[in-house]
Scaffold this motif. Structure first.
Motif, PDB file in Angstrom:
ATOM      1  N   LEU A  94       0.809  -1.215   0.000  1.00 62.22           N
ATOM      2  CA  LEU A  94       0.000   0.000   0.000  1.00 62.22           C
ATOM      3  C   LEU A  94       0.841   1.263   0.000  1.00 62.22           C
ATOM      4  CD1 LEU A  94      -2.833  -1.049   2.473  1.00 62.22           C
ATOM      5  CD2 LEU A  94      -2.740  -1.284  -0.009  1.00 62.22           C
ATOM      6  N   THR A  99       0.337  -0.236  -6.486  1.00 59.86           N
ATOM      7  CA  THR A  99      -0.404  -0.956  -5.458  1.00 59.86           C
ATOM      8  C   THR A  99      -1.299  -2.052  -6.023  1.00 59.86           C
ATOM      9  OG1 THR A  99      -0.355   0.856  -3.873  1.00 59.86           O
ATOM     10  CG2 THR A  99      -2.159  -0.695  -3.684  1.00 59.86           C
ATOM     11  N   LEU A 103      -0.893  -6.118  -5.218  1.00 61.60           N
ATOM     12  CA  LEU A 103      -1.910  -6.864  -4.482  1.00 61.60           C
ATOM     13  C   LEU A 103      -2.459  -8.015  -5.316  1.00 61.60           C
ATOM     14  CD1 LEU A 103      -3.758  -3.848  -2.835  1.00 61.60           C
ATOM     15  CD2 LEU A 103      -2.378  -5.571  -1.650  1.00 61.60           C
ATOM     16  N   ARG A 115      -0.018  -7.994   6.558  1.00 59.69           N
ATOM     17  CA  ARG A 115       0.203  -6.924   7.538  1.00 59.69           C
ATOM     18  C   ARG A 115       0.978  -5.829   6.833  1.00 59.69           C
ATOM     19  NH1 ARG A 115       4.146  -7.089  12.834  1.00 59.69           N
ATOM     20  NH2 ARG A 115       5.377  -8.264  11.334  1.00 59.69           N
ATOM     21  N   GLN A 116       0.330  -4.696   6.629  1.00 61.53           N
ATOM     22  CA  GLN A 116       1.002  -3.541   6.044  1.00 61.53           C
ATOM     23  C   GLN A 116       1.946  -2.957   7.084  1.00 61.53           C
ATOM     24  OE1 GLN A 116       1.071  -2.218   3.039  1.00 61.53           O
ATOM     25  NE2 GLN A 116       1.921  -0.187   3.401  1.00 61.53           N
ATOM     26  N   ARG A 127      -8.784   3.929   4.607  1.00 59.42           N
ATOM     27  CA  ARG A 127      -9.313   2.676   5.147  1.00 59.42           C
ATOM     28  C   ARG A 127     -10.630   2.922   5.878  1.00 59.42           C
ATOM     29  NH1 ARG A 127      -6.566  -1.080   9.774  1.00 59.42           N
ATOM     30  NH2 ARG A 127      -6.747   0.894  10.912  1.00 59.42           N
ATOM     31  N   MET A 133      -8.832  -0.315  -0.551  1.00 57.76           N
ATOM     32  CA  MET A 133      -8.442  -1.568  -1.170  1.00 57.76           C
ATOM     33  C   MET A 133      -9.173  -1.838  -2.479  1.00 57.76           C
ATOM     34  SD  MET A 133      -6.167  -2.822   0.879  1.00 57.76           S
ATOM     35  CE  MET A 133      -6.083  -4.531   0.386  1.00 57.76           C
ATOM     36  N   THR A 139      -6.725  -9.596   2.039  1.00 62.05           N
ATOM     37  CA  THR A 139      -7.298  -8.781   3.108  1.00 62.05           C
ATOM     38  C   THR A 139      -6.198  -8.025   3.850  1.00 62.05           C
ATOM     39  OG1 THR A 139      -9.131 -10.326   3.412  1.00 62.05           O
ATOM     40  CG2 THR A 139      -8.607  -8.861   5.262  1.00 62.05           C
ATOM     41  N   LEU A 140      -6.413  -6.731   4.041  1.00 64.88           N
ATOM     42  CA  LEU A 140      -5.521  -5.954   4.888  1.00 64.88           C
ATOM     43  C   LEU A 140      -5.841  -6.315   6.333  1.00 64.88           C
ATOM     44  CD1 LEU A 140      -3.499  -3.701   5.589  1.00 64.88           C
ATOM     45  CD2 LEU A 140      -5.397  -2.067   5.363  1.00 64.88           C
ATOM     46  N   THR A 143      -2.539  -2.269   9.991  1.00 65.58           N
ATOM     47  CA  THR A 143      -1.590  -1.294   9.450  1.00 65.58           C
ATOM     48  C   THR A 143      -1.218  -0.277  10.521  1.00 65.58           C
ATOM     49  OG1 THR A 143      -1.190   0.340   7.693  1.00 65.58           O
ATOM     50  CG2 THR A 143      -3.411   0.236   8.594  1.00 65.58           C
TER      51      THR A 143
END
Length: 500
Positions: A94, A99, A103, A115-116, A127, A133, A139-140, A143
């Protein structure tokens, strides 16, 4: 309802495929006659039917016993091994840049969560607004906000204020970079007061035992450098006393530049992105050669004692061996000529190539020899941590590292963990069960059980018998969508075409 293929993707619901639904879909996906892998014990349970409704595992039954319902998507999973989707627990997709393609590549390589490891107020706001996203993405999971580094944490007071600010902005944790002890420990205290944790890098100035005592949640990249190995040195006190603190940061870095905080900073006129791609290419040679003193004074007993402290305190390690190796072997032909670079945007390839050329030009044979020894020691440290039950997760630093191709990097990490001597089940756990434990989400992820999120992979080989089978992804199930091997190849091909 008919099965619809759009952009080469099999999906569980025609309305979703056409972009006309928000996620509600009555159709079930039935993975019939699969072998379920228990990520806790490695036990294999064959001949099972896994029933997925929406993005949840609705039930698990004996193979062939699930009655057909209208609209079912039934998959013959004979000979397949079902495991949770992989989680990349150190990634930067991200970051501003390519990006969407990063992804998509991660998803196409079986990564269903990440895990960002760097954020910003803008990222946190996006977010919160639900605009962060793209659809084709893992899935994030969590962060941080902005990296806690010199420009916003030059003093303990600044660090405390920044931690409180990030809490208000919605950060899930604090990511600290190369902070001196007083500043780092002040951040720990502020984060604890705000219900947050601190993870990140340690300067060699910071004794990892003290970091553990002050509540450090996790250490990334095995330090990086010699930060942890210093804790294994019989000459630790003398070597730490001889360390010259980095120059203080006097101003925030410009967009795209590396922080101007001492060793590893690109000299004037060198683009910051090149220095970030491989900081070792800009590290003074005496500093690299000094690693040799740490390696020469390695004390196995002392290192085991350090590992016991980290294990007792639950200080999570994400070794990112692939990131470590791409820095320490910065012009390795295996990276320079990697055919998977076709999945990387041209501007990034150019930066990585420039970093590799810089490394080749400045790195002397004695320095290369020390770095080779350092990597061998880092592999051994990873195995020692495993033997002493230090909690660990898998990550690759994608989006923040030179030569690390999104998606592929995590698979290279699996291979390096194997090289370090970790057994296949431990590696599987580092990317599935352990992230669930770390995030305190064992109720919803980490194992293949009814009621849990249906982020699943179908593997073509037993991952407990050989970690090589972690690469043999036959299908991915994520967010109610089923992607077979052809679909996954199509996702990768789309990225390659865009990056030409």
């Amino acid at each position: 309802m008919v099965r619809i293929k759009r952009l080469g993707l099999h999906v569980a619901c025609a309305a979703l495929a056409l972009g006309t639904a928000s996620g509600a879909c009555a159709q079930r996906i039935v993975l019939d006659n699969a072998t379920i892998v228990d990520t806790r014990t490695g036990k294999l349970t064959p001949h099972r039917a896994v029933v997925v409704e929406g993005n949840r595992i609705a039930s698990i039954a004996a193979a062939g016993t699930v009655k057909a319902a209208p609209g079912d998507q039934r998959i013959d999973a004979s000979g397949k091994f079902v495991v949770p989707g992989y989680n990349d627990m150190h990634a930067h997709p991200l970051n501003p840049g390519d990006t969407a393609n990063q992804l998509q590549m991660m998803l196409a390589m079986g990564i269903t969560g990440f895990r960002q490891m760097s954020g910003s107020p803008e990222l946190l706001a996006a977010r919160k607004a639900g605009t962060l996203m793209p659809k084709l993405a893992p899935t994030l999971l969590v962060t941080p906000g902005s990296l806690l580094v010199g420009p916003n944490a030059a003093t303990p007071e600044m660090a405390v204020a920044e931690v409180h600010r990030q809490k208000a902005q919605g950060a899930d944790f604090i990511k600290a970079i190369s902070l001196p002890p007083a500043v780092l420990f002040a951040a720990h205290a502020a984060a604890k007061a705000d219900g947050l944790t601190v993870t990140g890098h340690l300067l060699p100035l910071v004794n990892p035992r003290e970091a553990a005592e002050h509540g450090m949640d996790g250490i990334e990249h095995l330090g990086p450098g010699d930060a942890l190995l210093l804790g294994c040195s019989s000459q630790e006190s003398a070597l730490r006393a001889a360390i010259v603190p980095p120059r203080p940061v006097v101003a925030p870095p410009a967009e795209g530049e590396a922080p101007k905080n001492g060793a590893g900073t690109p000299p004037p006129g060198v683009p910051g992105a090149i220095g970030l791609a491989n900081p070792l290419a800009f590290t003074p040679l005496p500093a690299i050669l000094a690693y040799g003193k740490v390696l020469d004074s390695y004390d196995a007993g002392k290192c085991g004692a350090l590992a016991d402290v980290l294990a007792a305190r639950g200080i999570w390690q994400t070794p990112t061996l692939i990131r470590v190796r791409t820095m320490e072997f910065g012009d390795d032909p295996a990276y320079v000529n990697n055919p998977e670079l076709r999945y990387v945007i041209g501007t990034d390839r150019a930066v990585w190539q420039a970093a590799g050329e810089r490394y080749k030009a400045v790195m002397t044979e004695p320095a290369r020899a020390v770095l080779s020894r350092l990597f061998t020691a880092q592999l051994a440290l990873t195995k020692l941590f495993y033997d002493h039950h230090v909690p660990m997760m898998a990550g690759d630093d994608t989006g923040g590292a030179g030569w690390v191709v999104p998606g592929y990097g995590l698979h290279q990490e699996f291979d390096l963990l194997t090289q370090a001597g970790l057994p296949p089940l431990a590696i599987l756990q580092m990317t599935t069960l352990n992230p669930a434990r770390y995030l305190h989400r064992e109720a919803s992820m980490g194992t293949v059980e009814a009621g849990k999120t249906a982020d699943l992979l179908l593997l073509d080989g037993d991952p407990v018998a050989s970690a090589a089978n972690l690469h043999r992804i036959g299908a991915v199930l994520h967010d109610g969508h089923y992607y077979n091997a052809e679909d996954l190849a199509g996702l990768r091909a789309q990225v390659a075409d865009r990056e030409k």
